[in-house]
Each structure stands twice: as C-alpha cells, then as structure tokens.
Enzyme design. Sequence first.
Site, PDB file in Angstrom:
ATOM      1  N   HIS A  59       1.110  -0.882  -0.128  1.00 25.95           N
ATOM      2  CA  HIS A  59      -0.305   0.285   0.375  1.00 25.95           C
ATOM      3  C   HIS A  59       0.899   1.367  -0.583  1.00 25.95           C
ATOM      4  CE1 HIS A  59      -3.330  -2.544   2.079  1.00 25.95           C
ATOM      5  NE2 HIS A  59      -3.099  -3.089   0.975  1.00 25.95           N
ATOM      6  N   GLU A  61       0.956   3.692   2.023  1.00 30.92           N
ATOM      7  CA  GLU A  61       1.827   4.411   3.272  1.00 30.92           C
ATOM      8  C   GLU A  61       2.860   3.802   3.620  1.00 30.92           C
ATOM      9  OE1 GLU A  61      -2.999   5.157   2.934  1.00 30.92           O
ATOM     10  OE2 GLU A  61      -1.190   3.706   2.661  1.00 30.92           O
ATOM     11  N   CYS A  89      -5.981   2.424   5.576  1.00 29.24           N
ATOM     12  CA  CYS A  89      -6.495   0.868   6.464  1.00 29.24           C
ATOM     13  C   CYS A  89      -5.447   0.562   7.448  1.00 29.24           C
ATOM     14  CB  CYS A  89      -6.307  -0.197   5.501  1.00 29.24           C
ATOM     15  SG  CYS A  89      -4.496  -0.403   4.776  1.00 29.24           S
ATOM     16  N   CYS A  92      -2.605  -0.188   6.888  1.00 30.93           N
ATOM     17  CA  CYS A  92      -1.278   1.262   7.207  1.00 30.93           C
ATOM     18  C   CYS A  92      -0.778   1.326   8.086  1.00 30.93           C
ATOM     19  CB  CYS A  92      -2.322   2.021   5.899  1.00 30.93           C
ATOM     20  SG  CYS A  92      -1.826   1.290   4.195  1.00 30.93           S
TER      21      CYS A  92
END
Length: 161
Positions: A59, A61, A89, A92
């Site tokens: 992801h 992040e 999410c 993250c």
Amino acid sequence: MDTQPSAADIQEFLGQAVNLAVQNVADGGGPFGALVVTADGKLHFGVNRVTRDNDPTAHAEVVAIRTAAAESGTFDLSGAVLYASCEPCPLCLASALWARIERVYFAADRHGAAAAGFDDAVFYEFFEGTRPELMPVRQTDIPTSNVPFDAWRDNPDRTEY
C-alpha cells in the site's frame, strides 16, 4: 517530539500525496499515494504497488514508510508525519504505529474509497470484533511457544524496538 505541522504544510503535503495517487493511476497503479516527512524534514514517497509487485502489503503508506526507514537508516521514525491521499486502512495504520510515526493526515476517507470499489470497511469490522468469521485466528500453545522470547531476552546483542 509532537510538533504540529502548519495548516499550509498539511495542505501542501496532502496535495502531493493526491498528485502521487493520480500519477500512479496514469501509470497503471492503484489510486493511492503517500509521503512521510521525517523529523529532519526529508520527504519519502510511496504509491500503491499492490498489482505491480503482486504484493498485497504494498500500500502507498507502507511503501512510503519502508522508503523513509531505508533512506533514514532506521526502523524508528519517531517525529515523522505520514500524509496519505486516502484514509489509511488497518494495515497502514498498524505499520505507522510500528514505525513510531508521530501523526497521520489523510485527504479522502474510507467512504470515498468504497465508492470507487476499495471497500475495506469489513476489515475495520474484523478488528472491532464484529466479524470474526472472516479469518479465524486462534492461539495454540505448544511446549516451545515462548522459547523465541527466552532467546531474545538472553541475547545481550539484541537491538531493542
């Protein structure tokens, strides 16, 4: 450290995160971008690379955190700020906690992501304890369960984290 960025800095860095996300879509990736500003003021960027790398943990992040840690030469990003194009999410957020990120700012929220087909709301439900059937997780004690922790405590050369 706990220093709050100025409103102008927040706007600037969130704008950069959104621009990263838009460019990533143009490059064939997911619509997520992020940057970590470390305590020394350096910027470290990340975009969603899940489909590009076949890595469900890539992801934006997480990629930005990994980049910041590698470029800073430390896993402890205390004093850093994470800016994300979208609400992080649970993966993250957990990554930011493990990295000791000081604070997080995001632009779009999870509802905007859901409207675009990225609905991780069920993950929040899992962690709230309302959807345990999604993935059974059970502790099973074995005689050697704590041996790794004993080895850790007994190692005088360990690096604390």
